[in-house]
Enzyme design. Structure first.
Site, PDB file in Angstrom:
ATOM      1  N   GLY A  46       0.752  -1.256  -0.059  1.00 33.28           N
ATOM      2  CA  GLY A  46       0.109  -0.003   0.070  1.00 33.28           C
ATOM      3  C   GLY A  46       0.889   1.267  -0.021  1.00 33.28           C
ATOM      4  O   GLY A  46       0.427   2.384   0.316  1.00 33.28           O
ATOM      5  N   LYS A 102       9.318   8.501   1.012  1.00 32.21           N
ATOM      6  CA  LYS A 102       8.872   6.796   0.986  1.00 32.21           C
ATOM      7  C   LYS A 102      10.109   5.772   0.990  1.00 32.21           C
ATOM      8  O   LYS A 102      11.303   6.102   0.412  1.00 32.21           O
ATOM      9  CB  LYS A 102       7.867   6.382   0.121  1.00 32.21           C
ATOM     10  CG  LYS A 102       8.539   6.236  -1.224  1.00 32.21           C
ATOM     11  CD  LYS A 102       7.245   5.759  -2.254  1.00 32.21           C
ATOM     12  CE  LYS A 102       7.939   5.493  -3.650  1.00 32.21           C
ATOM     13  NZ  LYS A 102       6.831   5.064  -4.631  1.00 32.21           N
ATOM     14  N   HIS A 104      11.266   1.258   1.560  1.00 27.80           N
ATOM     15  CA  HIS A 104      10.947  -0.262   1.687  1.00 27.80           C
ATOM     16  C   HIS A 104      12.057  -0.659   2.822  1.00 27.80           C
ATOM     17  O   HIS A 104      12.016  -1.751   3.163  1.00 27.80           O
ATOM     18  CB  HIS A 104      10.907  -0.862   0.773  1.00 27.80           C
ATOM     19  CG  HIS A 104       9.853  -0.822  -0.124  1.00 27.80           C
ATOM     20  ND1 HIS A 104       8.453  -0.484   0.263  1.00 27.80           N
ATOM     21  CD2 HIS A 104       9.899  -0.424  -1.724  1.00 27.80           C
ATOM     22  CE1 HIS A 104       7.700   0.033  -0.935  1.00 27.80           C
ATOM     23  NE2 HIS A 104       8.440  -0.164  -2.049  1.00 27.80           N
ATOM     24  N   ARG A 126       0.602  -5.307   5.339  1.00 30.99           N
ATOM     25  CA  ARG A 126      -0.445  -6.000   4.823  1.00 30.99           C
ATOM     26  C   ARG A 126      -0.096  -7.389   4.940  1.00 30.99           C
ATOM     27  O   ARG A 126       1.024  -7.646   4.951  1.00 30.99           O
ATOM     28  CB  ARG A 126      -0.253  -5.677   3.210  1.00 30.99           C
ATOM     29  CG  ARG A 126      -1.234  -6.241   2.261  1.00 30.99           C
ATOM     30  CD  ARG A 126      -1.167  -5.974   0.962  1.00 30.99           C
ATOM     31  NE  ARG A 126      -2.196  -6.357   0.081  1.00 30.99           N
ATOM     32  CZ  ARG A 126      -2.317  -6.124  -1.398  1.00 30.99           C
ATOM     33  NH1 ARG A 126      -1.389  -5.833  -1.779  1.00 30.99           N
ATOM     34  NH2 ARG A 126      -3.393  -6.645  -2.000  1.00 30.99           N
ATOM     35  N   TYR A 189      -3.157  -2.183   6.012  1.00 32.15           N
ATOM     36  CA  TYR A 189      -3.782  -2.239   4.675  1.00 32.15           C
ATOM     37  C   TYR A 189      -5.189  -2.590   4.703  1.00 32.15           C
ATOM     38  O   TYR A 189      -6.139  -2.013   4.290  1.00 32.15           O
ATOM     39  CB  TYR A 189      -3.044  -3.213   3.571  1.00 32.15           C
ATOM     40  CG  TYR A 189      -3.471  -3.151   2.145  1.00 32.15           C
ATOM     41  CD1 TYR A 189      -2.908  -2.226   1.266  1.00 32.15           C
ATOM     42  CD2 TYR A 189      -4.354  -3.964   1.672  1.00 32.15           C
ATOM     43  CE1 TYR A 189      -3.277  -2.341   0.061  1.00 32.15           C
ATOM     44  CE2 TYR A 189      -4.834  -4.029   0.457  1.00 32.15           C
ATOM     45  CZ  TYR A 189      -4.310  -3.128  -0.492  1.00 32.15           C
ATOM     46  OH  TYR A 189      -4.750  -2.976  -1.768  1.00 32.15           O
ATOM     47  N   THR A 223      -8.543   8.613  -3.747  1.00 30.51           N
ATOM     48  CA  THR A 223      -7.586   7.785  -3.536  1.00 30.51           C
ATOM     49  C   THR A 223      -7.947   6.377  -3.462  1.00 30.51           C
ATOM     50  O   THR A 223      -7.452   5.400  -3.167  1.00 30.51           O
ATOM     51  CB  THR A 223      -6.773   8.038  -2.264  1.00 30.51           C
ATOM     52  OG1 THR A 223      -7.748   7.959  -1.183  1.00 30.51           O
ATOM     53  CG2 THR A 223      -6.067   9.353  -2.210  1.00 30.51           C
ATOM     54  N   SER A 224      -9.243   6.173  -4.148  1.00 30.73           N
ATOM     55  CA  SER A 224      -9.797   4.795  -4.301  1.00 30.73           C
ATOM     56  C   SER A 224      -8.952   4.188  -5.183  1.00 30.73           C
ATOM     57  O   SER A 224      -8.323   4.628  -5.952  1.00 30.73           O
ATOM     58  CB  SER A 224     -11.384   4.782  -4.562  1.00 30.73           C
ATOM     59  OG  SER A 224     -11.410   5.427  -6.012  1.00 30.73           O
ATOM     60  N   ARG A 253      -2.584  -3.665  -9.935  1.00 33.56           N
ATOM     61  CA  ARG A 253      -3.426  -4.891 -10.460  1.00 33.56           C
ATOM     62  C   ARG A 253      -4.682  -5.074  -9.840  1.00 33.56           C
ATOM     63  O   ARG A 253      -5.995  -4.985 -10.667  1.00 33.56           O
ATOM     64  CB  ARG A 253      -2.451  -6.049 -10.023  1.00 33.56           C
ATOM     65  CG  ARG A 253      -2.464  -7.366 -10.741  1.00 33.56           C
ATOM     66  CD  ARG A 253      -1.789  -8.463 -10.648  1.00 33.56           C
ATOM     67  NE  ARG A 253      -1.802  -8.976  -9.068  1.00 33.56           N
ATOM     68  CZ  ARG A 253      -2.465  -9.845  -8.414  1.00 33.56           C
ATOM     69  NH1 ARG A 253      -3.216 -10.637  -9.582  1.00 33.56           N
ATOM     70  NH2 ARG A 253      -2.504 -10.079  -7.438  1.00 33.56           N
ATOM     71  N   LYS A 254      -4.865  -5.487  -8.598  1.00 33.36           N
ATOM     72  CA  LYS A 254      -6.138  -5.595  -7.943  1.00 33.36           C
ATOM     73  C   LYS A 254      -6.573  -4.782  -6.858  1.00 33.36           C
ATOM     74  O   LYS A 254      -7.594  -4.272  -6.498  1.00 33.36           O
ATOM     75  CB  LYS A 254      -6.472  -7.069  -7.720  1.00 33.36           C
ATOM     76  CG  LYS A 254      -6.678  -8.166  -8.783  1.00 33.36           C
ATOM     77  CD  LYS A 254      -7.031  -9.565  -8.634  1.00 33.36           C
ATOM     78  CE  LYS A 254      -7.115 -10.250  -9.695  1.00 33.36           C
ATOM     79  NZ  LYS A 254      -7.682 -11.685  -9.612  1.00 33.36           N
TER      80      LYS A 254
END
Length: 291
Positions: A46, A102, A104, A126, A189, A223-224, A253-254
């Protein structure tokens, strides 16, 4: 242009994309500013979504300002490096305060300045099953990664921490522990999908900011997943095809919860659950694999 896919390079035992590994030495000299805010996630958890939410908060929900540049230019990716694309550190030099950054990176690779300054951190976690499926498909389209191989082999590599950025288990646990000593807002998430408005209000409170109710509703709408997937300033389609090939899989993707069920076999799920239980024993937080 030479092929970008290269073997991962270990840095302090953490496997990294070759180009990212090459920035690590320079990254340690990075100087954080007191009003910086860091978005931290394990990949495919996310990050992009939170980046868009944060930029909309900082811009007061003004869509024209949020459309000023692609999200990766608005919210610089700290360790990013890739032939033909400006590196994260260079983008950060040109970013005015207050900056949203940001990463990781696990804590062991994070520039010390970010910890010393005790800047505010928003961490998004997540569930591991959806992460590994999303990561496998991301490896296919994002050509900075080595070839992912088969799903079966990638799943084992993920469980063993032999993917870019190392162990998901270690990542989510160490950033959770950081809450005890640093200002960290730890979000899930799944909670964001379930009730984005509630989670955005948590972010506003954490940042010490306030926005009118209608602006918060606007941020929720824009932001949907559907709106971001249609937005070229948010969906990474402006990245060169040599780096990200959206014809293989779209970057967005999904964005669902529970999609892992379409990839895991029953045997793989049981094997994963047993391994997960061992590594997450004693954790005082839990994940939802469906809502």
């Amino acid at each position: 242009m030479e092929p970008l896919r290269k073997p991962l390079v270990p840095v302090k035992g953490i496997p990294l994309i070759k180009y990212f590994a090459e920035t690590m030495e320079q990254l340690q000299n990075f100087t954080a500013w007191p009003d910086d805010v860091l978005i931290s996630t394990y990949p495919k958890s996310g990050t992009n979504w939170m980046s868009e939410i944060m930029d909309m908060i900082y811009q007061g929900g003004k869509l024209d300002k949020c459309g000023r540049a692609p999200v990766y230019a608005r919210i610089p990716f700290l360790e990013f490096s890739c032939p033909g694309v400006p590196p994260g550190l260079e983008t950060l030099k040109e970013t005015p305060a207050p900056r949203i950054i940001k990463t990781h990176l696990p804590l062991s690779l994070l520039p010390q300045s970010l910890l010393d300054q005790k800047i505010k951190v928003i961490y998004v976690a997540r569930n591991a099953k959806d992460v590994v499926v999303s990561y496998y498909n991301f490896y296919k389209m994002a050509k900075l990664h080595p070839d992912p191989g088969t799903w079966e082999s990638f799943l084992e590599n993920f469980m063993d921490g032999k993917v870019s950025y190392g162990s998901w288990y270690q990542h989510v646990k160490e950033w959770w522990e950081l809450r005890r000593t640093h200002p960290v807002l730890y979000l899930f998430y799944e909670d964001m999908k379930e009730n984005p408005k509630r989670e955005i209000k948590k972010i506003l409170e954490f940042l010490g900011r306030s926005l009118p109710e209608e602006t918060v509703d606007l941020i929720v709408h824009h932001t949907s997943f559907k709106k971001m997937k249609e937005n070229p300033m948010a969906n990474y389609t402006t990245i060169p095809t040599e780096v990200m090939d959206h014809t293989i899989y779209p970057f967005m993707r999904k964005g669902t919860i529970g999609d892992w069920k379409n990839t895991f076999t029953v045997a793989q799920s049981e094997h994963f659950d047993a391994h997960y239980a061992k590594l997450m024993t004693g954790c005082d937080f839990t994940f939802r694999c469906q809502i």
